[in-house]
Design an enzyme around this catalytic site. Structure first.
Site, short mmCIF file in Angstrom:
data_model
loop_
_atom_site.label_atom_id
_atom_site.label_comp_id
_atom_site.label_asym_id
_atom_site.label_seq_id
_atom_site.Cartn_x
_atom_site.Cartn_y
_atom_site.Cartn_z
N CYS A 138 7.08 -6.83 7.23
CA CYS A 138 8.32 -6.32 8.02
C CYS A 138 8.87 -7.36 8.84
O CYS A 138 8.05 -8.01 9.72
CB CYS A 138 8.10 -5.07 8.57
SG CYS A 138 9.63 -4.20 9.36
N CYS A 180 -0.51 5.75 10.20
CA CYS A 180 0.92 5.14 10.32
C CYS A 180 0.39 3.77 11.20
O CYS A 180 -0.09 3.61 12.16
CB CYS A 180 1.64 5.95 11.59
SG CYS A 180 2.02 7.49 10.94
N CYS A 189 8.07 -4.82 15.57
CA CYS A 189 7.60 -3.81 16.53
C CYS A 189 6.28 -4.08 17.04
O CYS A 189 5.24 -4.53 16.24
CB CYS A 189 7.65 -2.28 15.98
SG CYS A 189 9.30 -2.05 15.29
N GLU A 229 10.71 -1.87 6.56
CA GLU A 229 11.83 -1.12 7.02
C GLU A 229 12.71 -0.72 6.08
O GLU A 229 13.36 -1.90 5.39
CB GLU A 229 12.55 -2.06 8.10
CG GLU A 229 13.76 -1.33 8.67
CD GLU A 229 13.87 0.04 8.93
OE1 GLU A 229 13.06 0.59 9.73
OE2 GLU A 229 14.67 0.50 8.61
N CYS A 274 3.55 8.50 0.85
CA CYS A 274 4.19 7.60 1.89
C CYS A 274 4.19 6.32 0.99
O CYS A 274 3.32 5.64 0.64
CB CYS A 274 3.08 7.49 3.08
SG CYS A 274 3.80 6.41 4.31
N GLU A 312 0.72 -1.11 -0.30
CA GLU A 312 0.00 0.01 -0.02
C GLU A 312 0.85 1.32 0.07
O GLU A 312 1.94 1.40 0.41
CB GLU A 312 -0.99 0.01 1.34
CG GLU A 312 -2.06 -1.28 1.48
CD GLU A 312 -2.68 -1.24 2.52
OE1 GLU A 312 -3.99 -1.88 2.25
OE2 GLU A 312 -2.36 -0.90 3.49
N CYS A 361 2.70 -2.23 15.73
CA CYS A 361 2.74 -2.13 14.25
C CYS A 361 2.08 -3.24 13.47
O CYS A 361 2.54 -4.22 13.72
CB CYS A 361 4.19 -1.73 13.65
SG CYS A 361 4.13 -1.68 12.01
N SER A 366 12.52 6.31 14.28
CA SER A 366 11.56 6.07 15.11
C SER A 366 12.24 5.63 16.46
O SER A 366 12.62 4.20 16.70
CB SER A 366 10.87 4.42 14.62
OG SER A 366 9.97 5.10 13.46
N LEU A 367 12.11 6.40 17.60
CA LEU A 367 12.93 6.45 18.70
C LEU A 367 11.81 5.60 19.77
O LEU A 367 11.97 4.34 20.30
CB LEU A 367 13.05 7.80 19.29
CG LEU A 367 14.55 7.53 20.15
CD1 LEU A 367 15.74 7.24 19.12
CD2 LEU A 367 14.86 8.66 20.65
N1 SAH Z 1 9.94 0.94 9.37
C1 SAH Z 1 10.14 2.33 9.43
C2 SAH Z 1 9.05 2.93 8.57
C3 SAH Z 1 7.61 2.31 8.70
S1 SAH Z 1 6.55 2.65 10.05
C4 SAH Z 1 10.08 2.72 10.86
O1 SAH Z 1 9.70 1.85 11.69
O2 SAH Z 1 10.42 3.85 11.10
C5 SAH Z 1 6.51 4.42 10.04
C6 SAH Z 1 5.97 4.94 11.30
O3 SAH Z 1 4.78 4.39 11.89
C7 SAH Z 1 7.00 4.46 12.34
O4 SAH Z 1 7.52 5.75 13.23
C8 SAH Z 1 6.46 3.77 13.28
O5 SAH Z 1 6.89 3.50 14.51
C9 SAH Z 1 4.95 4.07 13.25
N2 SAH Z 1 3.84 3.21 13.73
C10 SAH Z 1 3.74 2.04 13.42
N3 SAH Z 1 2.54 1.47 14.00
C11 SAH Z 1 1.73 2.62 14.54
C12 SAH Z 1 0.74 2.74 15.09
N4 SAH Z 1 -0.05 1.46 15.37
N5 SAH Z 1 0.43 4.02 15.39
C13 SAH Z 1 1.12 4.89 15.16
N6 SAH Z 1 2.44 5.00 14.71
C14 SAH Z 1 2.77 3.73 14.33
FE1 SF4 Z 2 8.59 -2.53 10.82
FE2 SF4 Z 2 8.75 0.20 11.12
FE3 SF4 Z 2 6.29 -1.46 11.64
FE4 SF4 Z 2 8.62 -1.79 13.24
S1 SF4 Z 2 7.20 0.30 12.90
S2 SF4 Z 2 7.23 -3.51 12.38
S3 SF4 Z 2 10.10 -1.32 11.61
S4 SF4 Z 2 7.33 -1.22 9.60
#
Ligand code: SAH
Ligand code: SF4
Length: 354
Positions: A114, A340, A118, A168, A107, A94, A121, A221-222
């Site tokens: 992935c 996100c 995390c 990622e 985006c 997507e 996510c 992404s901290l």
């Molecule tokens: N893999 C990369 C980029 C894709 S995720 C990364 O992790 O940075 C893009 C952003 O969406 C990241 O900052 C991720 O932490 C955030 N994200 C993932 N799941 C989320 C959720 N359920 N609610 C809000 N942000 C989320």
């Molecule tokens: Fe992958 Fe980014 Fe989702 Fe973490 S937040 S599982 S690195 S897409």
């Protein structure tokens, strides 16, 4: 098994020139093809009218410029559009087109699924399926441009790219860098490098490699100010602790006045305490950053909650009073699963098997 033909959309300008030279052609033919591939309406070599017919025929025998298919779209009430993109092997990713004040942001996805896992996510939940090829990354821009034409969304330009979709980006490093080179080349798509942002969970060797090889804007992404908590949310923290991520950030080249983005998903009762905001300010003290707070986008499959508004504001307020630039991301496309962490490509699998 049928051999997959070379897709010219996977090639950087230099590679295209070399490919055409290999066919006994002058390198400028490579530039001509490169320029055609920027145009959303081009799907066939016969459209490349400034190439000799014989060369068009040869190219179509030796290679392809096939595009992924736009399978489906959904509009959010806020104008955000989620596009489902069907790849040649039946996988689906997507991408999300987001209207801003004076431009659109796209985006992009870099992987199907992935592997980082995390906990908050949905893409992470679905696991890793495969890397996208450079052309599959680049083609999302072309499909978005077609979509914009079709729906009359040409009031403002598609100007910014963010690699924040599925996957990622730095775990697909080689293909990512090629896609970046194609998308930012002045003779091609010509997106500005400072308006092209790669978001990463914090893969340190690849952050350092990107700094050397092809720096663009970077978002980290901290999500937690301490390793112990971060490791519970983001498994890769065990390999790359915060100190190492921040030191790679310090070494990352920035143009004058530019900043790194720090993304921080706010999870109620987990990482949204005032002391955690203060701790975050401490560890980021000497870095040129802007902090983007992302209130968690909930989903029934995910065991977290979005903090109440007052708590979000309190967290932001602490960072502001510590002198940081800190914004709260308004999640767009929440109602269509385009916000996100909501991308999972669940809509269309059945339709793409044809
Ligand atoms: N893999 C990369 C980029 C894709 S995720 C990364 O992790 O940075 C893009 C952003 O969406 C990241 O900052 C991720 O932490 C955030 N994200 C993932 N799941 C989320 C959720 N359920 N609610 C809000 N942000 C989320
Ligand atoms: Fe992958 Fe980014 Fe989702 Fe973490 S937040 S599982 S690195 S897409």
């Amino acid at each position: 098994m049928k051999e997959v033909p070379l897709n010219l959309r996977d090639l950087t300008l230099e590679e295209l020139e070399a490919f055409l030279e290999g066919l006994g052609e002058a390198p400028f033919r490579g530039r001509q093809v490169f320029r055609w591939l920027v145009r959303p309406e081009v799907e066939d070599f016969s459209q490349m009218t400034d190439l000799p017919k014989s060369l068009r025929k040869r190219l179509s025998q030796e290679s392809t410029i096939e595009l992924p298919r736009l399978l489906e779209h959904r509009f959010s009430t806020d104008g955000t559009a989620k596009l489902a993109v069907g790849l040649r092997d039946g996988e689906v990713v997507e991408c999300v087109l987001i209207p801003e004040r004076d431009h659109y942001t796209l985006c992009l996805s870099t992987q199907v699924g992935c592997a980082m896992g995390c906990r908050f996510c949905l893409t992470g939940r679905m696991g890793f399926r495969r890397n996208l090829f450079p052309g599959e990354i680049v083609s999302q821009v072309l499909l978005a441009r077609r979509f914009m034409q079709e729906f009359g969304l040409e009031d403002k330009p598609l100007r910014n790219l963010v690699f924040m979709g599925m996957g990622e980006p730095l775990a697909n490093y080689r293909h990512l860098v090629k896609a970046l080179k194609i998308l930012t080349h002045p003779q091609g798509f010509h997106f500005a490098r400072k308006r092209t942002t790669v978001s990463t969970v914090g893969l340190v060797p690849q952050i350092r490699a990107l700094a050397e090889e092809y720096p663009v804007a970077l978002a980290i992404s901290l999500h937690a100010p301490e390793n112990e908590l971060r490791a519970r949310l983001i498994p890769t923290t065990r390999r790359y602790p915060l100190e190492e991520i921040l030191s790679a950030c310090r070494a990352y080249p920035l143009k004058r006045g530019a900043r790194l983005t720090i993304e921080y998903v706010l999870l109620e009762g987990i990482n949204d305490h005032p002391w955690q905001a203060r701790r975050l300010a401490e560890i980021l003290r000497d870095l040129p950053v802007k902090i983007n707070l992302i209130p968690f986008n909930p989903h029934p499959d995910l065991p977290f909650r979005r903090p109440p508004e007052a708590r979000i504001q309190r967290f932001q307020q602490i960072l502001l009073s510590e002198g940081f630039v800190a914004t709260v991301r308004k999640s767009k496309g929440l109602d269509i699963g385009a916000a996100c962490g909501q991308l999972r490509a669940e809509l269309t699998l059945s339709q793409n098997s044809a």
